[in-house]
Design a protein around this motif. Structure first.
Motif, PDB file in Angstrom:
ATOM      1  N   TRP A  68       0.825  -1.211   0.000  1.00 25.14           N
ATOM      2  CA  TRP A  68       0.000   0.000   0.000  1.00 25.14           C
ATOM      3  C   TRP A  68       0.855   1.256   0.000  1.00 25.14           C
ATOM      4  O   TRP A  68       0.337   2.366  -0.188  1.00 25.14           O
ATOM      5  N   ALA A  69       2.170   1.119   0.200  1.00 25.16           N
ATOM      6  CA  ALA A  69       3.051   2.296   0.207  1.00 25.16           C
ATOM      7  C   ALA A  69       3.216   2.909  -1.175  1.00 25.16           C
ATOM      8  O   ALA A  69       3.842   3.957  -1.309  1.00 25.16           O
ATOM      9  N   GLY A  70       2.691   2.271  -2.189  1.00 20.11           N
ATOM     10  CA  GLY A  70       2.724   2.887  -3.520  1.00 20.11           C
ATOM     11  C   GLY A  70       3.957   2.513  -4.311  1.00 20.11           C
ATOM     12  O   GLY A  70       4.156   1.358  -4.682  1.00 20.11           O
ATOM     13  N   ARG A  86      -3.255  -9.406   6.787  1.00 20.30           N
ATOM     14  CA  ARG A  86      -3.024  -9.697   5.366  1.00 20.30           C
ATOM     15  C   ARG A  86      -3.216  -8.477   4.478  1.00 20.30           C
ATOM     16  O   ARG A  86      -3.677  -8.569   3.342  1.00 20.30           O
ATOM     17  N   GLY A  87      -2.903  -7.296   4.990  1.00 21.65           N
ATOM     18  CA  GLY A  87      -2.946  -6.093   4.183  1.00 21.65           C
ATOM     19  C   GLY A  87      -4.335  -5.575   3.877  1.00 21.65           C
ATOM     20  O   GLY A  87      -4.491  -4.699   3.024  1.00 21.65           O
ATOM     21  N   PRO A 132      -1.192  -4.979  -3.318  1.00 25.01           N
ATOM     22  CA  PRO A 132      -1.853  -4.469  -2.100  1.00 25.01           C
ATOM     23  C   PRO A 132      -3.038  -5.342  -1.704  1.00 25.01           C
ATOM     24  O   PRO A 132      -3.712  -5.943  -2.547  1.00 25.01           O
ATOM     25  N   GLY A 133      -3.281  -5.410  -0.415  1.00 32.16           N
ATOM     26  CA  GLY A 133      -4.406  -6.174   0.095  1.00 32.16           C
ATOM     27  C   GLY A 133      -5.731  -5.548  -0.316  1.00 32.16           C
ATOM     28  O   GLY A 133      -5.779  -4.461  -0.897  1.00 32.16           O
ATOM     29  N   PRO A 134      -6.820  -6.210  -0.001  1.00 34.94           N
ATOM     30  CA  PRO A 134      -8.132  -5.717  -0.432  1.00 34.94           C
ATOM     31  C   PRO A 134      -8.629  -4.572   0.451  1.00 34.94           C
ATOM     32  O   PRO A 134      -8.176  -4.381   1.578  1.00 34.94           O
ATOM     33  N   ILE A 135      -9.554  -3.801  -0.101  1.00 38.02           N
ATOM     34  CA  ILE A 135     -10.338  -2.854   0.688  1.00 38.02           C
ATOM     35  C   ILE A 135     -11.597  -3.594   1.123  1.00 38.02           C
ATOM     36  O   ILE A 135     -12.402  -4.005   0.283  1.00 38.02           O
TER      37      ILE A 135
END
Length: 510
Positions: free
Chosen positions: A147-149, A256-257, A177-180
């Motif tokens: 998620w840090a891009g 898990r992100g 990235p993990g899910p929203i």
């Protein structure tokens, strides 16, 4: 020559660079870690030794010195295992010395060589990206770090897979990235019968981010209304999502992100200590007020909390951050929260009126409510007295208006506030945090409204802070009505929600 690996040490949600330097020297065989390391870091020796044994490697009969620089910065946590192990392997020639150039590392080791998760992967990845480095982290932490891009991420499952990657025998793919994920289903205001005055206060509080207190006997719906506040609030913006997730990452609360745009709603038990509320403890972890950053902190049975614990919230409610002071360093956590609290009028619960009235009223009420200090009460924008729900209320059909309709009005009011903030270049857009010249500009208070506010202040009902908070509240009431300026009627309603400093006598303003 010393082998060097970059890692991080956490100061609140900020990750500071730490260089792990490992050197093999002649002398008595030993494995020494220096650099102001705590016990968890010192125990890395045995976890690294065990992980090497699991790989079929053994440490040489030399003196191994691992220096964590800068040496005067405290080092805490188990995430130093992986960088220490990588530096040792580079010093032994297991991996090339230059293989770790351009990378930072963090992660805990198990005794069989697996790399297991450690808290703080997201802020570590953000810090690595700021240093123009990639991050090596555990496989389970990869979706969170991603998620840090733009930061490059390697997420190996074990030391073996990482060694094979650096030798070119196995190429690790970058994690996604993990899910929203959706938060818990919101409870609907349609479940609440009666208490229209309290519902109105809840809507105002949601629209402007104001602190709110419900006072009423047991069963009057205080907690029920507070639990429906998240359903009235808009989802987190992208910036707020990152801020909130970094706090939760340091606390080890991201699985898990998976991130969520639902605003935090924290409801600690009234036995919570000061450290549990504001942060601290052995490793200065974030407290409930920081875990609720950009969301709601709900304190049920407010007077039952410890006096020191409650008063420790006074500064965070004003500044939006918590400073945990230690002898040799300070840790800052964000704490921009909306406080919602509930309390009974006295210990027996019913106060001095109605069925079950307390025979010791009003002294019992004064003593019980006096457990909440005046300075903390002064930071509460809306104090709502809730009568007991009657049988007539309960027999009514469900209300026609539910959370969806109220949330739509809240969203429109918040859009007005954010638009004004952007127009005037204000850092914080919500009315509940407006101040100074910006607040004076956006209120556009008319003469009759200013005269009423001055009358309240002269009567001793408002402190200087109360004056500002009443202006903020009146501006939110005007926004809900779509009014361009704050008028006398808006000020009058805002004053009606202010609780007198003595928790008692009311003053009438003409």
């Amino acid at each position: 020559m010393a082998a060097r690996v970059v890692t991080v040490a956490f100061e609140g949600v900020e990750a500071r660079r730490v260089d792990v330097e490992v050197q093999l020297t002649t002398g008595h065989a030993a494995f020494v870690i220096v650099g102001l390391a705590d016990k968890a870091v010192a125990e890395s020796r045995e976890r690294v030794r065990g992980a090497f044994a699991g790989l079929g490697l053994s440490l040489p009969g030399k003196r191994i010195v691992a220096n964590l620089a800068p040496a005067d910065m405290p080092k805490e946590g188990t995430h130093f295992d992986l960088p220490i192990a990588l530096a040792v392997m580079a010093a032994l020639g297991v991996i090339p010395l230059d293989a770790l150039d351009g990378w930072a590392a963090m992660g805990e080791l198990s005794l069989d060589g697996r790399i297991v998760p450690a808290a703080g992967a997201l802020p570590a990845a953000m810090a690595a990206g700021a240093l123009d480095l990639g991050l090596i982290c555990p496989e389970a932490s990869g979706p969170e770090a991603a998620w840090a891009g733009g930061t490059r991420i390697l997420a190996p499952r074990s030391l073996v897979s990482l060694i094979n990657h650096f030798r070119g025998a196995q190429i690790l793919s970058a994690p996604t990235p993990g899910p929203i994920v959706e938060g818990e289903a919101h409870k609907d205001l349609r479940d609440v019968k009666g208490q229209e005055h309290a519902k109105r206060a809840l809507e105002i509080a949601a629209a402007g981010g104001h602190n709110l207190l419900f006072v009423g006997p047991p069963g009057s719906g205080k907690s029920m209304l507070a639990q429906r506040l998240p359903g009235l609030l808009p989802p987190l913006t992208s910036t707020e999502l990152l801020e909130t997730s970094m706090v939760h990452s340091v606390a080890g609360l991201i699985a898990r992100g998976a991130l969520t745009r639902a605003r935090p709603f924290r409801s600690p038990h009234h036995s919570a200590s000061m450290a549990a509320l504001t942060g601290g403890g052995l490793k200065a972890k974030p407290g409930e007020v920081s875990l609720a950053h950009n969301g709601v902190l709900f304190l049920d049975e407010l007077p039952e909390f410890g006096v020191q614990a409650l008063d420790s919230l006074r500064a965070p409610l004003e500044t939006g951050e918590v400073m945990v002071a230690r002898a040799n360093f300070h840790i800052r956590y964000p704490a921009r929260v909306q406080l919602v609290a509930a309390m009974n009028p006295c210990r027996c619960g019913h106060g001095g009126a109605g069925r079950g009235a307390c025979g010791k009223a009003p002294r019992c009420q004064k003593d019980y409510q006096g457990r909440v200090s005046g300075p903390l009460m002064d930071r509460i924008d809306l104090a709502v007295d809730m009568p007991a729900v009657t049988a007539a209320d309960l027999s009514l059909p469900p209300p026609a208006e539910g959370s969806a309709e109220v949330a739509a009005r809240v969203a429109r009011a918040r859009a007005l506030q954010l638009g004004r903030a952007e127009e005037h270049g204000a850092a914080d857009g919500l009315n509940g945090r407006a101040e100074g010249a910006f607040l004076e500009t956006i209120t556009a208070l008319d003469d009759r409204g200013r005269a009423l506010l001055a009358q309240a202040a002269e009567a001793g009902r408002l402190s200087a802070r109360g004056w500002t908070r009443t202006l903020r509240l009146a501006r939110t009431i005007a926004d809900l009505e779509g009014a361009s300026g704050v008028q006398r009627v808006h000020v009058a309603e805002a004053l009606a929600y202010r609780r007198t400093p003595t928790h008692g006598e009311e003053t009438t303003f003409a």
